[in-house]
Design a protein around this motif. Structure first.
Motif, short mmCIF file in Angstrom:
data_model
loop_
_atom_site.label_atom_id
_atom_site.label_comp_id
_atom_site.label_asym_id
_atom_site.label_seq_id
_atom_site.Cartn_x
_atom_site.Cartn_y
_atom_site.Cartn_z
N PHE A 1 0.72 -0.72 -0.36
CA PHE A 1 0.44 0.45 0.25
C PHE A 1 0.95 0.86 0.20
N HIS B 291 -4.49 6.89 3.43
CA HIS B 291 -4.14 7.96 3.24
C HIS B 291 -3.50 9.06 4.35
N ASP C 265 -5.96 3.31 -4.67
CA ASP C 265 -5.23 2.72 -4.49
C ASP C 265 -4.03 1.99 -4.82
N HIS D 272 -4.81 -1.48 -6.27
CA HIS D 272 -6.18 -2.44 -6.63
C HIS D 272 -5.86 -2.48 -8.88
#
Length: 180
Positions: free
Chosen positions: A10, A44, A158, A161
């Motif tokens: 991430f 975030h 993201d 994704h």
């Protein structure tokens, strides 16, 4: 179909939140609060948050300032996307865009249709890119902010994704500026 690639790391994105309103302050900014809560819950960073009046030049100026700030990757505004005379956020965004993300408004309309039916035609949500920064203009209701975040932005912001996302192309958004 879209999915999260659990093997990828991430990458937190730095997001500025701009509420456009002639009448709200931070204590009354439910739409801004909705966005901030969701941004942080997703992992975030909320880099900045401001409220400014429905004035096209002021909105565009704030967007440009944030697009010049290396500590901001994305700007999400809420409010001023409707059809009344004071609704100038979309025009201010378009004053700043280098490229518009046409499908953002289309996908937002599809999401909205599922929630509010044909009333979705009254929103002019938009997205674009300027100086390597993503810009999104959302309606001023908490529900619209929730829908845009939960159904579109949380996925596209993201890196994990798939099949694709906005984060993976961030390093190339301003490549035209480097080709001289």
């Amino acid at each position: 179909m879209s999915k999260i690639d659990e093997t990828a790391e991430f990458i937190p994105v730095r997001i500025a939140v701009l509420t456009v309103s002639d009448t709200r302050d931070l204590s009354q900014d439910r739409s801004g609060d909705t966005l901030v809560g969701r941004i942080e819950a997703a992992g975030h960073v909320v880099a900045e948050r401001h409220i400014i009046p429905d004035e096209r030049a002021q909105i565009a100026n704030q967007l440009r300032l944030w697009c010049e700030d290396d500590k901001i990757d994305v700007v999400i505004s809420t409010g001023g996307t409707g059809l009344t005379g004071r609704d100038v956020t979309v025009e201010a965004h378009r004053d700043v865009y280098e490229k518009e993300i046409d499908a953002f408004g289309t996908v937002f309309t599809i999401v909205s249709m599922q929630k509010i039916g044909t009333s979705a035609v009254q929103s002019r949500a938009t997205g674009g890119v300027a100086n390597g920064t993503y810009l999104f203009a959302l309606p001023g209701s908490p529900g619209a902010c929730k829908d845009a975040w939960d159904e579109i932005l949380v996925k596209q912001l993201d890196y994990r994704h798939r099949p694709c996302n906005f984060v993976e192309i961030m390093p190339r958004l301003d490549e035209h500026l480097r080709r001289k």
